[in-house]
Enzyme design. Sequence first.
Site, short mmCIF file in Angstrom:
data_model
loop_
_atom_site.label_atom_id
_atom_site.label_comp_id
_atom_site.label_asym_id
_atom_site.label_seq_id
_atom_site.Cartn_x
_atom_site.Cartn_y
_atom_site.Cartn_z
N ASP A 110 -16.75 -17.16 -11.79
CA ASP A 110 -15.82 -18.10 -11.16
C ASP A 110 -15.33 -19.17 -12.13
OD1 ASP A 110 -14.44 -19.80 -9.49
OD2 ASP A 110 -16.12 -20.30 -8.20
N SER A 166 0.84 -1.20 0.00
CA SER A 166 0.00 0.00 0.00
C SER A 166 0.88 1.25 0.00
CB SER A 166 -0.97 -0.03 1.18
OG SER A 166 -1.95 0.97 1.06
N ASP A 190 -8.65 -6.23 -4.56
CA ASP A 190 -8.30 -5.05 -3.75
C ASP A 190 -9.50 -4.12 -3.69
OD1 ASP A 190 -7.20 -2.51 -2.86
OD2 ASP A 190 -5.22 -3.30 -3.37
N VAL A 236 -12.37 -23.72 -13.18
CA VAL A 236 -12.25 -24.25 -11.83
C VAL A 236 -13.18 -23.50 -10.90
CG1 VAL A 236 -10.70 -24.62 -9.86
CG2 VAL A 236 -9.84 -24.89 -12.19
N ASP A 292 -13.51 -22.26 -7.54
CA ASP A 292 -12.72 -22.06 -6.33
C ASP A 292 -13.12 -20.79 -5.57
OD1 ASP A 292 -11.80 -20.20 -8.13
OD2 ASP A 292 -9.75 -20.96 -8.22
N VAL A 347 -13.18 -17.66 -6.63
CA VAL A 347 -12.50 -16.41 -6.99
C VAL A 347 -12.57 -16.21 -8.50
CG1 VAL A 347 -10.91 -16.49 -5.03
CG2 VAL A 347 -10.22 -17.50 -7.23
N ASP A 368 -12.33 -19.79 -15.63
CA ASP A 368 -11.02 -20.44 -15.72
C ASP A 368 -11.12 -21.95 -15.65
OD1 ASP A 368 -11.74 -20.73 -13.11
OD2 ASP A 368 -9.89 -19.95 -12.24
N HIS A 407 -6.94 -5.93 -0.26
CA HIS A 407 -5.89 -4.92 -0.16
C HIS A 407 -4.85 -5.35 0.88
CE1 HIS A 407 -3.93 -1.11 -0.57
NE2 HIS A 407 -4.08 -0.84 0.71
#
Length: 505
Positions: free
Chosen positions: A238, A171, A400, A243, A245, A247, A241, A436
């Site tokens: 999600d 940061s 972030d 997968v 997971d 994210v 990609d 973050h």
Amino acid sequence: MALQYPLASPSAACSPSTFTNLDLFGAEVLSLTAQTVSNFTRSVPRVYTFHHPTLSVENASFCNVTVSYTHPGQDDLIRVETWLPVDNWNERLQAVGGGGWVAGRSPLSEMAMTAALSEGYASVTTDAGLGGSEEPIYWALLSPGNAIIAKSLIKSFYGKGPKYSYWSGCSQGGRQGLMLAQRYPNAYDGIVASAPAINWAEIITSAYWPQFLMNQLGHYPHPCEFTYLTQAAIDACDLLDGVADGVISDPDACHFDPFTVVGNTIQCSEGEDVVLTTAAAVIANATWSGPRASDGRSLWYGLGYGADFTGGQFKAGVAVTECDNDTCSGVPSPLTTQWIQLFIEKKKSFDLEKITHEDLDRIYHAAISEYNSMLGTNDPDISAFRNAGGKLLTFHGLEDQIIPPKGTERYYRSVASRLPDVDDFYRHFEIPGLGHCFGGNNATPTTSFDMLRAWVENGTKPETVPVSFRDASGQEFSRPLCPFPQKARFEHGDPTKASSFSCRS
């Protein structure tokens, strides 16, 4: 290794009389204190060390040297605190940065210094003339003087200077690290900077954008509306990609329309149901796309789809609201309100709730005009740092909730376009799911500092950086972080294992 101390014993060496040769060009040393700290015991969780795993020290001893100095005629007072291990120094210096308005010498900095101490580093931090104020009246910059001071103290205490010097920060600390590479290329051999707050005027002014919109709409959505929209975006993207997971690994491929879920009923808590409003969708969409001028022009980048606008338990986000029964209100970040009131308008009583879109245009332009040359820290010409043999690593979490990851991507691309050999001294890594510095899925790169050191000292370039995290069900995943612009692509096998992925563009 046996250390050769300048005096009879380490405890005797930890005395102001040991450090009488301190000389800093252009500055006047006002005071120096030296105190032996014994039986120091502390554990530092990995989320607070940024580039390290969880580390602990037990019954450690070090010499705490604090130097106060000023630049004659500037009416400043800068304090530099250095920790010198008594019996296990690894012959290296690790400087640590700050966060928010605090340049250093804060509880966060102390945790980073503790982590450094546990691995044998001498460590240094500075308040950069700001003290510990959460509401600064003025701003100061780092200078090479702080590295000079630390190296001088080390030489006086151990009889020799450090073999290598490193910077570690996230940061504000990340911004400081990049500034050192750009302006003081000989100060450090290696720099690792996460979520760097470069383009300071743009990001801090832009952070007010969601609150401004809520003021304009006269509507402040319930925090659970934003939480719901964030999760809906993650659910929609999600699997891009291949997968599941929890994210978003490829945010550039993600396109989620928040207006498709307007009207859905959300269970915010037991016995409390909220209907998702159009206003919440408008604010979320604008936060993802980024601030715009009154004529519709894009001003800066937005946050990623998976970012928690509410900032979680610390409320460190850009769209924080709080509700009392059926009435909700906005809670703007002090970082951005103080920035606009104190630095741009120079008036603490300036009422941000009443500004127009044209006012925001003026404020945005004024911030860039007045402060970018001082605080922007986005000069892509770091050829002097390269020529000095320096190595640089940057990391940015794709969730972030304060600093848009696209700003760091933009900086890396700028360096790469100017310096074609960028891969030989600078590598950038994006971290899916990380907030973050910490938060989100907490996929912090705990080996990154050791990898920086190996690159500096052994020439071992970090090809991938391992991270691990758990999804909402508790399932653990391991992933390779790939050097930008490559991404980790699922190939075959167990999707929870890093070995099932490869780095490809």
